[in-house]
Scaffold this motif. Sequence first.
Motif, PDB file in Angstrom:
ATOM      1  N   ASP A  27       0.839  -1.197   0.000  1.00 13.84           N
ATOM      2  CA  ASP A  27       0.000   0.000   0.000  1.00 13.84           C
ATOM      3  C   ASP A  27       0.879   1.255   0.000  1.00 13.84           C
ATOM      4  O   ASP A  27       1.893   1.314   0.710  1.00 13.84           O
ATOM      5  CB  ASP A  27      -0.897  -0.018   1.239  1.00 13.84           C
ATOM      6  N   GLN A 132      -7.348 -11.130  -3.777  1.00 19.47           N
ATOM      7  CA  GLN A 132      -7.754  -9.806  -4.232  1.00 19.47           C
ATOM      8  C   GLN A 132      -8.249  -9.861  -5.668  1.00 19.47           C
ATOM      9  O   GLN A 132      -7.829 -10.698  -6.459  1.00 19.47           O
ATOM     10  CB  GLN A 132      -6.594  -8.824  -4.073  1.00 19.47           C
ATOM     11  N   GLY A 137     -13.934  -7.792  -1.062  1.00 18.77           N
ATOM     12  CA  GLY A 137     -14.085  -6.540  -0.338  1.00 18.77           C
ATOM     13  C   GLY A 137     -15.487  -5.982  -0.456  1.00 18.77           C
ATOM     14  O   GLY A 137     -16.103  -5.570   0.540  1.00 18.77           O
ATOM     15  N   ALA A 159      -9.506   6.537   1.293  1.00 18.63           N
ATOM     16  CA  ALA A 159      -8.894   5.646   0.312  1.00 18.63           C
ATOM     17  C   ALA A 159      -7.405   5.943   0.243  1.00 18.63           C
ATOM     18  O   ALA A 159      -6.991   7.104   0.197  1.00 18.63           O
ATOM     19  CB  ALA A 159      -9.531   5.840  -1.060  1.00 18.63           C
ATOM     20  N   SER A 164      -8.204   1.608  -4.880  1.00 16.76           N
ATOM     21  CA  SER A 164      -9.249   1.457  -3.878  1.00 16.76           C
ATOM     22  C   SER A 164     -10.288   2.569  -4.001  1.00 16.76           C
ATOM     23  O   SER A 164     -11.483   2.336  -3.797  1.00 16.76           O
ATOM     24  CB  SER A 164      -8.652   1.433  -2.470  1.00 16.76           C
ATOM     25  N   TYR A 168     -14.429   2.073  -4.234  1.00 11.03           N
ATOM     26  CA  TYR A 168     -15.393   2.712  -3.353  1.00 11.03           C
ATOM     27  C   TYR A 168     -16.384   3.571  -4.128  1.00 11.03           C
ATOM     28  O   TYR A 168     -17.566   3.630  -3.777  1.00 11.03           O
ATOM     29  CB  TYR A 168     -14.658   3.565  -2.316  1.00 11.03           C
TER      30      TYR A 168
END
Length: 208
Positions: A27, A132, A137, A159, A164, A168
């Motif tokens: 990340d 993933q 998610g 985020a 990501s 969202y």
Amino acid sequence: MALEIRQADRSDRDAVARLLDEAFRTDPVSGWVFPDPAHMAAVHGKFLGVFVDVALAEGRIDYAVDGSAAALWLRIPAGEPEGEDEVPAKMRAVADPDNERCELVGRLTGAVHPTAEEHEYLLMIAVAPGRQGQGLGSALMRPVLERCDREGVPAYLEASSERSRALYERLGWEFTGEAVRLPDGPLMWPMWRKPQAWVRKGLRNHYS
């Protein structure tokens, strides 16, 4: 097959922390907080374990039965929060006392966190690296978002990557317009989700 979800308890604490550690190793924000890979390997799990402790104590963790995904939620009341300075300081003290970035990321996100309305706060969500891209998610968030829509409650998150953020947005979140700028580092995107019209289709709503 539908994702089986249960609520995590204290006995799941270390397993959830390991999942977060694995999921967030690449990340951008984690890479900014811990730029040295060897150092990250030593302290990243401790850092993320603070989030797990907060969710277990003050909120809840929705956890896939097979251990593949976890979502950490807090119900945040309206008004200025009490003890907002405690968590960033604890993140630094527990994980890496000499690393001010451990604390700074919490303070910068806290400074833009909305306070006008009660809301559900998605503190963190993680999916195991090998799982993933399979929709886990979204499946993990869906029950909470459906409840938000039924009850007329907004939701909030930050985020930490463009990827990501796009996910969202597909689920109804919108960028607030004020990005969190980490010094010499990546952006974070605060996102707000207004309650959406509830259209019952079996057990699924309009964004399923």
